[in-house]
Scaffold this active site. Structure first.
Site, PDB file in Angstrom:
ATOM      1  N   LYS A  44       0.810  -1.225   0.000  1.00 26.87           N
ATOM      2  CA  LYS A  44       0.000   0.000   0.000  1.00 26.87           C
ATOM      3  C   LYS A  44       0.842   1.274   0.000  1.00 26.87           C
ATOM      4  CE  LYS A  44      -4.532  -1.463   1.330  1.00 26.87           C
ATOM      5  NZ  LYS A  44      -4.391  -2.881   1.779  1.00 26.87           N
ATOM      6  N   GLU A  82      -9.588   7.044   3.589  1.00 27.71           N
ATOM      7  CA  GLU A  82     -10.506   6.164   4.311  1.00 27.71           C
ATOM      8  C   GLU A  82      -9.753   4.873   4.576  1.00 27.71           C
ATOM      9  OE1 GLU A  82     -10.414   6.349   0.991  1.00 27.71           O
ATOM     10  OE2 GLU A  82      -9.829   4.237   0.845  1.00 27.71           O
ATOM     11  N   SER A 130       1.589  -9.851  -0.892  1.00 27.85           N
ATOM     12  CA  SER A 130       1.257  -8.427  -0.799  1.00 27.85           C
ATOM     13  C   SER A 130       1.600  -7.793   0.544  1.00 27.85           C
ATOM     14  CB  SER A 130      -0.236  -8.224  -1.096  1.00 27.85           C
ATOM     15  OG  SER A 130      -1.031  -9.023  -0.247  1.00 27.85           O
TER      16      SER A 130
HETATM   17  C1  PLP Z   1      -5.213  -3.900   1.530  1.00 28.41           C
HETATM   18  C2  PLP Z   1      -4.478  -5.157   1.271  1.00 28.41           C
HETATM   19  C3  PLP Z   1      -4.832  -6.032   0.214  1.00 28.41           C
HETATM   20  C4  PLP Z   1      -6.043  -5.812  -0.655  1.00 28.41           C
HETATM   21  O1  PLP Z   1      -6.025  -4.654  -1.417  1.00 28.41           O
HETATM   22  P1  PLP Z   1      -5.774  -4.657  -2.989  1.00 28.41           P
HETATM   23  O2  PLP Z   1      -6.080  -3.282  -3.403  1.00 28.41           O
HETATM   24  O3  PLP Z   1      -6.683  -5.684  -3.597  1.00 28.41           O
HETATM   25  O4  PLP Z   1      -4.354  -5.026  -3.205  1.00 28.41           O
HETATM   26  C5  PLP Z   1      -4.056  -7.147  -0.009  1.00 28.41           C
HETATM   27  N1  PLP Z   1      -2.992  -7.431   0.770  1.00 28.41           N
HETATM   28  C6  PLP Z   1      -2.626  -6.631   1.796  1.00 28.41           C
HETATM   29  C7  PLP Z   1      -1.446  -7.019   2.618  1.00 28.41           C
HETATM   30  C8  PLP Z   1      -3.353  -5.472   2.084  1.00 28.41           C
HETATM   31  O5  PLP Z   1      -2.973  -4.692   3.112  1.00 28.41           O
END
Ligand code: PLP
Length: 410
Positions: free
Chosen positions: A102, A124, A394
């Site tokens: 993010k 948000e 992610s």
């Molecule tokens: C917020 C988040 C997601 C989901 O958001 P996307 O916009 O679909 O990437 C996925 N993995 C993590 C670690 C997150 O914090």
């Protein structure tokens, strides 16, 4: 080593969106008339910044010296051996500053806000991950930051609320509706309508009215651009499949973007199957034809979980980051073009994947990322041993320890 090419953001490498912000029949701008000039101003400022070497250079510098990019790719030897099929590589967004992808978007947009002369940022947040990333970027650049958060989410995400406060951000509780993410987004939009001249709205995923889905994609495309080069340099070939979890869709589109013209590479998105499609408690917008169908939510047209009257359905996932009733419009488009495929993992499958990656690789993944790993666990055994899967990790799992302890009954 960071090469300039990695950190340069690629715009115009695809034919979407069109100049009105449409991806086929998805996307667009569904907002109050008062926001139209602000969205025009943002689109112009964004395209201008993308073509300015000074802006690109500043972003590249912060990616390298602050975020810690490029993040590595890691060969998951023991998971590969355990599954007995395709070789598995992890793109390590869990190693980025603040523990997830993010920050890539938050930093890019905060730089843009600064460039536009807007000193007040609003955002948000649901679980608080995007709130923390925004608060971090605002602290770094000396901007004022206010984050809208449902009061239910505030109660269940105490550590992230405190993190934002430590970073100098004001967290504003939202007590309307279900007091969760979608209500927080409504409040943020309301704030923006009122304070549009002084305020920058820093949106957290590849969602919302044009130009947000395009802009967030471009800021996240560093994931795939790095990974593509790293695969060629370290492995000597491109993957056969790229897999990522899909909440709003930003980490997935960030990975997919660099590979979308490699037609032989499968692009696979994994939604939250929650307690299973039959239970109705999930966030699988593409997998439940009964309630997942095209509609408008929060300024964009995409697949939305809705009842027969078009009322937005409540969603459920063990991972807060995937728990949202809509999905980025470009994913709806890629799915319709059959360029990407979407599947789901249930809470149970994600928890099992969380456990396996922790034990076999010494990496505790975010529960969102565990959904992508769950798909790897299903798929890899059926692929030849010389096939390669690249999966986007992610984020890291530190934020999820309480949830997992509760789920495992510890
Ligand atoms: C917020 C988040 C997601 C989901 O958001 P996307 O916009 O679909 O990437 C996925 N993995 C993590 C670690 C997150 O914090």
């Amino acid at each position: 080593m960071t090469t300039k090419q990695d950190t340069f953001i690629h715009t115009g490498t695809t034919n979407v969106p069109d100049e009105r912000g449409y991806y086929g029949e998805y996307g667009g701008r569904f907002v109050p008339e008062t926001l139209m000039p602000a969205l025009d101003e943002l689109t112009e400022a964004y395209h201008d910044a993308m073509h300015d070497p000074a802006f690109q250079g500043r972003l590249a510098d912060l990616q390298a010296t602050y975020t810690g990019r490029p993040t590595p790719i890691t060969f998951a030897q023991r998971l590969t051996d355990y599954l007995g099929g395709a070789r598995i590589y992890l793109k390590r967004e869990d190693l980025a500053h603040t523990g997830a992808h993010k920050i890539n978007n938050a930093l890019g947009q905060a730089l843009l806000a600064q460039r536009m002369g807007k000193r007040r940022i609003i955002a948000e947040t649901g679980a608080g991950q995007h709130g923390v990333a925004s608060a971090t970027a605002a602290a770094l650049l000396g901007l004022e930051c206010h984050v809208y958060m449902g009061s239910v989410d505030i109660a269940r995400q105490r550590p992230n609320v405190f993190r934002m406060k430590l970073l100098g951000t004001e967290v504003i509780p939202v007590d309307s509706g279900s007091r969760t993410l979608k209500d927080a987004i409504n409040e943020a939009i309301r704030d923006w309508v009122t304070n549009v001249n002084t305020t920058y709205y820093l949106l957290g995923s590849a969602l919302g009215p044009h130009p947000y889905p395009e802009m967030v994609r471009d800021f996240q495309s560093v994931i795939g651009t790095e990974a593509r080069r790293q695969m060629l340099e370290q492995v000597g070939q491109l993957p056969d499949s790229c897999i990522a979890c899909v909440g709003g869709g930003s980490n997935a589109i960030g990975l997919f973007h660099a590979f979308r013209n490699d037609e032989t590479i499968d692009l696979i998105g994994v939604e939250a199957g929650g307690r299973g499609i039959a239970s109705g408690q999930h966030a699988a917008r593409f997998a439940d034809p009964g309630i997942g169908r095209p509609g408008v939510l929060h300024g964009t047209r995409s697949f939305v979980l809705q009842d027969a009257d078009g009322q937005i359905m409540n969603t459920h996932s063990v991972s807060a980051g995937l728990d949202y009733a809509s999905v980025g419009p470009e994913h709806a488009y890629l799915r319709e073009m059959e360029r990407a495929f979407y599947t789901l993992a249930t809470d149970e499958e994600a928890l099992d994947a969380f456990d396996k990656l922790s034990r076999l690789e010494g990496i505790i993944p975010a529960l969102e990322s565990a959904h992508a790993i769950a798909e790897v666990i299903k798929r890899a055994p059926h692929m030849p041993k010389d096939a390669i899967i690249l999966v986007n990790l992610s984020g890291r799992g530190d934020k999820d320890l309480d949830t997992v302890m509760q789920e495992l009954g510890e």
